[in-house]
Scaffold this motif. Structure first.
Motif, short mmCIF file in Angstrom:
data_model
loop_
_atom_site.label_atom_id
_atom_site.label_comp_id
_atom_site.label_asym_id
_atom_site.label_seq_id
_atom_site.Cartn_x
_atom_site.Cartn_y
_atom_site.Cartn_z
N ALA A 61 -30.93 -28.01 25.80
CA ALA A 61 -31.30 -27.35 27.06
C ALA A 61 -30.13 -27.12 28.00
CB ALA A 61 -32.38 -28.17 27.77
N SER A 62 -28.92 -27.48 27.59
CA SER A 62 -27.76 -27.22 28.44
C SER A 62 -27.44 -25.73 28.46
CB SER A 62 -26.56 -28.04 27.97
OG SER A 62 -26.38 -27.95 26.59
N SER A 63 -26.64 -25.31 29.41
CA SER A 63 -26.35 -23.88 29.56
C SER A 63 -25.52 -23.37 28.39
CB SER A 63 -25.60 -23.64 30.86
OG SER A 63 -24.28 -24.17 30.79
N THR A 64 -25.61 -22.08 28.16
CA THR A 64 -24.81 -21.46 27.10
C THR A 64 -23.32 -21.68 27.36
OG1 THR A 64 -26.48 -19.76 26.70
CG2 THR A 64 -24.24 -19.30 25.95
N LYS A 65 -22.91 -21.53 28.61
CA LYS A 65 -21.49 -21.71 28.96
C LYS A 65 -21.02 -23.11 28.59
CE LYS A 65 -18.15 -21.23 32.72
NZ LYS A 65 -17.97 -20.87 34.16
N SER A 66 -21.83 -24.12 28.91
CA SER A 66 -21.43 -25.49 28.62
C SER A 66 -21.41 -25.75 27.12
CB SER A 66 -22.36 -26.50 29.32
OG SER A 66 -23.66 -26.47 28.77
N LYS A 67 -22.33 -25.13 26.38
CA LYS A 67 -22.33 -25.29 24.91
C LYS A 67 -21.09 -24.65 24.30
CE LYS A 67 -27.34 -25.49 23.97
NZ LYS A 67 -28.48 -24.78 23.35
N ILE A 68 -20.73 -23.48 24.80
CA ILE A 68 -19.53 -22.81 24.28
C ILE A 68 -18.29 -23.65 24.57
CG2 ILE A 68 -18.02 -20.82 24.58
CD1 ILE A 68 -20.56 -19.13 25.06
N THR A 69 -18.18 -24.15 25.80
CA THR A 69 -17.03 -24.97 26.16
C THR A 69 -16.97 -26.23 25.31
OG1 THR A 69 -17.08 -24.17 28.44
CG2 THR A 69 -15.93 -26.25 28.04
N GLU A 70 -18.12 -26.87 25.11
CA GLU A 70 -18.16 -28.08 24.29
C GLU A 70 -17.76 -27.78 22.85
OE1 GLU A 70 -21.07 -31.92 23.36
OE2 GLU A 70 -21.98 -30.03 24.02
N ALA A 71 -18.22 -26.65 22.33
CA ALA A 71 -17.89 -26.27 20.96
C ALA A 71 -16.40 -25.97 20.82
CB ALA A 71 -18.71 -25.05 20.54
N GLU A 72 -15.86 -25.22 21.76
CA GLU A 72 -14.43 -24.89 21.72
C GLU A 72 -13.57 -26.15 21.82
OE1 GLU A 72 -14.41 -20.39 23.65
OE2 GLU A 72 -14.24 -22.14 24.97
N THR A 73 -13.97 -27.06 22.70
CA THR A 73 -13.24 -28.32 22.85
C THR A 73 -13.34 -29.16 21.59
OG1 THR A 73 -13.70 -28.31 25.23
CG2 THR A 73 -13.01 -30.40 24.26
N ALA A 74 -14.52 -29.14 20.97
CA ALA A 74 -14.71 -29.90 19.73
C ALA A 74 -13.78 -29.42 18.63
CB ALA A 74 -16.16 -29.81 19.28
N ILE A 75 -13.62 -28.12 18.52
CA ILE A 75 -12.71 -27.57 17.51
C ILE A 75 -11.28 -28.01 17.79
CG2 ILE A 75 -11.78 -25.48 16.49
CD1 ILE A 75 -14.73 -26.11 15.72
N LEU A 76 -10.88 -27.95 19.05
CA LEU A 76 -9.54 -28.38 19.43
C LEU A 76 -9.33 -29.87 19.15
CD1 LEU A 76 -9.06 -26.50 22.84
CD2 LEU A 76 -7.93 -25.99 20.66
N ASP A 77 -10.40 -30.65 19.26
CA ASP A 77 -10.31 -32.10 19.04
C ASP A 77 -10.44 -32.48 17.56
OD1 ASP A 77 -9.91 -32.58 21.70
OD2 ASP A 77 -11.98 -33.15 22.14
N GLY A 78 -10.60 -31.48 16.69
CA GLY A 78 -10.56 -31.78 15.27
C GLY A 78 -11.84 -31.57 14.48
N ALA A 79 -12.87 -31.00 15.09
CA ALA A 79 -14.11 -30.76 14.34
C ALA A 79 -13.91 -29.67 13.30
CB ALA A 79 -15.23 -30.37 15.29
N ASP A 80 -14.47 -29.90 12.12
CA ASP A 80 -14.48 -28.88 11.07
C ASP A 80 -15.77 -28.06 11.11
OD1 ASP A 80 -12.04 -29.77 9.58
OD2 ASP A 80 -13.23 -31.61 9.40
N GLU A 81 -16.83 -28.68 11.64
CA GLU A 81 -18.15 -28.05 11.68
C GLU A 81 -18.82 -28.37 13.01
OE1 GLU A 81 -19.07 -28.37 6.89
OE2 GLU A 81 -20.26 -29.59 8.26
N ILE A 82 -19.74 -27.51 13.42
CA ILE A 82 -20.50 -27.70 14.65
C ILE A 82 -21.99 -27.72 14.33
CG2 ILE A 82 -21.14 -26.62 16.85
CD1 ILE A 82 -18.29 -27.78 16.83
N ASP A 83 -22.68 -28.75 14.82
CA ASP A 83 -24.14 -28.85 14.71
C ASP A 83 -24.71 -28.68 16.11
OD1 ASP A 83 -23.28 -29.76 12.18
OD2 ASP A 83 -25.05 -31.04 11.96
#
Length: 213
Positions: free
Chosen positions: A68-90
């Motif tokens: 239920a978080s905002s799209t903007k916050s989800k995008i930011t979290e996803a982008e940050t996750a990739i920078l922090d080393g995530a290979d995949e996003i759930d």
């Protein structure tokens, strides 16, 4: 058992998961050759440190567990996750908006996150426990049309986890166009093999060791 291990996303998403527990998760994943570990995005750097020398991938949850978080916050979290080393996003689909039949918004949000993470794998959790059979089909179609790589049954935090019936509905909609991840309540090899026989390509579980033992 190695064949089963290659399907497993060994998971630790508890709110009180400690650094030591994340380290143990990663050590187990390397030892048993699981496909991936799945952690909350705040634990990514710990997981990355312990898995840099292995073939085990790291999946990070986004908008978890409510969606239920905002799209903007989800995008930011996803982008940050990739920078922090995530290979995949759930990521978790916006369930409230889906229930309001704001299907265009739901699909657009998924598309935006997929665009933000580029070639990385995107799995979309539709939380089947809150959906009717018809809605499971509609949600699966939205995920497929939005360009995600997987449609996923559950967070493990809902009223129930995956069911074979859920997966049959999902498979009937997406066929081979999108992969399916079943998660929640899968704790033994027999159950895992039932899901795999239906076409599931990944299993999310905190019981990976038990399943392959």
């Amino acid at each position: 058992m190695e064949d089963l291990a290659s399907y497993i996303d060994q998971t630790l998403l508890a709110a009180n998961a400690t650094q030591k527990e994340i380290e143990n998760l990663c050590a187990e994943a390397k030892q048993y050759k699981f496909y991936a570990v799945c952690v909350n995005s705040g634990n990514l750097k710990i997981a990355r440190k312990y898995l840099d020398d292995s073939a085990v991938l790291i999946a990070a949850t986004i908008g978890f567990p409510l969606g239920a978080s905002s799209t903007k916050s989800k995008i930011t979290e996803a982008e940050t996750a990739i920078l922090d080393g995530a290979d995949e996003i759930d990521m978790v689909m916006n369930l409230g908006f889906f229930k309001d039949e704001k299907y265009e918004f739901v699909g657009s949000e998924i598309e935006s996150i997929k665009k933000a993470i580029g070639s990385k794998i995107l799995k979309v959790i539709i939380e089947t426990c809150y959906l009717t059979d018809k809605e499971i089909g509609i949600a699966s179609e939205i995920v497929m049309n939005a360009g995600a790589d997987f449609v996923k049954t559950s967070t493990g935090f809902g009223s129930r986890g995956a069911s074979l019936k859920d997966v049959k509905i999902m498979k009937g909609v997406v066929g081979d166009k999108v992969k399916i991840k079943a998660s929640g309540g899968i704790r033994d090899a027999e159950t895992a093999r039932e899901y795999i026989s239906l076409g599931v390509k990944r299993i999310g579980t905190s019981s990976g060791i038990k399943i392959i033992s």
